[in-house]
Design an enzyme around this catalytic site. Structure first.
Site, PDB file in Angstrom:
ATOM      1  N   HIS A  67      40.477  37.680  31.053  1.00 28.31           N
ATOM      2  CA  HIS A  67      40.452  38.913  31.596  1.00 28.31           C
ATOM      3  C   HIS A  67      42.171  39.512  31.478  1.00 28.31           C
ATOM      4  O   HIS A  67      42.265  40.683  30.703  1.00 28.31           O
ATOM      5  CB  HIS A  67      40.130  38.993  32.998  1.00 28.31           C
ATOM      6  CG  HIS A  67      40.313  40.657  33.701  1.00 28.31           C
ATOM      7  ND1 HIS A  67      39.223  41.155  33.847  1.00 28.31           N
ATOM      8  CD2 HIS A  67      41.622  41.032  33.686  1.00 28.31           C
ATOM      9  CE1 HIS A  67      39.788  42.365  34.420  1.00 28.31           C
ATOM     10  NE2 HIS A  67      41.054  42.466  34.442  1.00 28.31           N
ATOM     11  N   GLU A  68      43.018  38.732  31.883  1.00 32.11           N
ATOM     12  CA  GLU A  68      44.374  39.142  31.881  1.00 32.11           C
ATOM     13  C   GLU A  68      44.898  39.324  30.464  1.00 32.11           C
ATOM     14  O   GLU A  68      45.785  40.062  29.942  1.00 32.11           O
ATOM     15  CB  GLU A  68      45.204  38.391  32.658  1.00 32.11           C
ATOM     16  CG  GLU A  68      45.227  38.965  34.186  1.00 32.11           C
ATOM     17  CD  GLU A  68      45.168  40.239  34.464  1.00 32.11           C
ATOM     18  OE1 GLU A  68      46.193  41.018  33.942  1.00 32.11           O
ATOM     19  OE2 GLU A  68      44.564  40.589  35.153  1.00 32.11           O
ATOM     20  N   HIS A  71      43.788  42.477  28.497  1.00 28.41           N
ATOM     21  CA  HIS A  71      44.962  43.362  28.605  1.00 28.41           C
ATOM     22  C   HIS A  71      46.341  43.217  27.791  1.00 28.41           C
ATOM     23  O   HIS A  71      46.615  44.013  27.315  1.00 28.41           O
ATOM     24  CB  HIS A  71      45.508  43.547  30.123  1.00 28.41           C
ATOM     25  CG  HIS A  71      44.516  43.907  31.083  1.00 28.41           C
ATOM     26  ND1 HIS A  71      43.558  44.972  31.049  1.00 28.41           N
ATOM     27  CD2 HIS A  71      43.889  43.371  32.293  1.00 28.41           C
ATOM     28  CE1 HIS A  71      43.020  45.240  32.198  1.00 28.41           C
ATOM     29  NE2 HIS A  71      43.027  44.316  32.953  1.00 28.41           N
TER      30      HIS A  71
HETATM   31 ZN   LIG Z   1      42.373  43.638  34.804  1.00 33.37          ZN
END
Ligand SMILES: [Zn+2]
Length: 373
Positions: A67-68, A71
């Site tokens: 998830h990170e 980004h």
């Molecule tokens: Zn996030």
């Protein structure tokens, strides 16, 4: 954030985990092995439950990381410099070295993480529906559920959650005012923080439920993070337009690298006392000398030690350029171990900048710029 363990680089992005994650990891594994899996998939051995719990906790960790990284990788595609990712308590924090270039870029970076969670959640649900053995099925079902739950939580439109960033990008785009958009986002963040704390405490008191304690804790985290974000933006606004050249000390008193400490004390420090001196070798800057570090040396060593041996070498000193923005300099000098930097121009010493110079500028500017109502 202190207490981080370095995991190395993944796809060019530095990854760290905070110690708090080890606690969470243990708690998750324990609650899965002891409660969730025996209830969901009865009839398996204790050893199987423990193995399932560890596998699930590790894959959960991997999900948060992806998830990170979603980004971070999107941010790199937008041309942003990334300091790294730190995984802690409820997920991750991506540290960007500079602000977002545009509302569109912030939107795409913010939405990239939830899209990864959505893809993972759906993939795990599909695995869970595939009719595999009960142990694999249980792990996949839990991972599908937790990734989708994380997706929903992250999409709450409160800064600094992803949903808050999406909201801010939309508000920023419509009105063109980042400060205003941030204040709305962080106000909603604080609102949700208080709401979660109140709900959590009520659940804990009236139902004796431990989920209540968790909820209150998440609320507290949100409150802190929203406040920090609001403060950061206020600082950024206060330093707006200032560059390193406006705040640095020009032509600072320097120390020659080959002087002995004794000579330095007699010839330089006696008449011109500062807390820090750039160290030069001829014309070339080679390091930084903190007065405190030589004052701590026993007098008997003053004639045998040279400035070169007592200085902080150039590789460990933050290096700035005159044209860099004050906000970037603030980030570079915010570390507790390096709060002074040398300003170099074409390899030559142009000045010295400390965190004190920056905070002084902040204090001078703040009263002149009341928060836009
Ligand atoms: Zn996030």
């Amino acid at each position: 954030m202190s207490g981080n363990i370095n995991l190395g680089r993944i796809g060019g992005v530095q990854v760290r985990i905070n110690w708090s994650w080890l606690v969470i990891f243990a708690l998750i594994a324990w609650s899965l092995a002891d409660g969730v899996f025996p209830a969901q998939n009865p009839g398996l051995s204790n050893g199987t439950y423990v193995a399932m719990a560890i596998a699930a906790a590790l894959l959960f960790f991997g999900s948060l990381l992806l998830h990170e990284l979603g980004h971070a990788w999107q941010a790199r595609r937008e041309g942003l410099e990334i300091d790294g990712i730190t995984l802690w308590l409820f997920g991750g924090v991506s540290q960007f070295k500079s602000g977002f270039p545009s509302a569109g870029a912030e939107f795409r970076i913010a939405i990239a993480g939830p899209l990864v969670s959505l893809a993972l959640g759906v993939a795990f649900v599909l695995v869970a529906l595939a009719g595999l053995p009960s142990s694999v099925d249980g792990v996949a079902a839990w991972l599908g559920y937790i990734n989708l739950a994380l997706l929903v939580f992250n999409l709450i439109p409160a800064l600094p959650l992803d949903g808050g960033r999406v909201l801010r990008a939309a508000l920023w785009e419509t009105k063109g005012d980042l400060g205003w958009a941030t204040r709305i986002g962080t106000d909603i963040g604080r609102g949700f923080g208080y709401l979660f704390i109140a709900l959590g405490v009520a659940m804990f008191i009236f139902q004796g439920s431990f989920s209540g304690a968790w909820l209150a804790f998440i609320g507290w985290f949100l409150l802190q993070a929203a406040t920090a974000e609001a403060r950061y933006i206020a600082t950024e606004a206060a330093l707006e337009g200032l560059r390193v050249r406006d705040l640095m000390v020009r032509e600072p008193v320097t120390a020659d690298a080959d002087l002995t400490v004794g000579q330095f004390m007699d010839e330089v420090a006696r008449s011109r006392r500062f807390t820090t001196y750039p160290v030069v070798d001829g014309e070339r800057p080679v390091g930084l000398l903190a007065f405190g570090s030589i004052a701590a040396l026993p007098r008997s060593e003053w004639d045998s030690r040279r400035v070169r041996d007592a200085m902080i070498p150039l590789e460990q000193v933050p290096l700035l350029s005159e044209n860099e923005s004050a906000v970037e300099a603030l980030t570079a000098l915010s570390s507790p171990t390096s709060n002074r930097g040398l300003v170099l121009e074409n390899g030559h010493l142009a000045g010295l900048l400390s965190i004190t110079d920056l905070t002084r500028a902040l204090e001078l500017r703040r009263p002149l710029r009341p928060a836009r109502a």
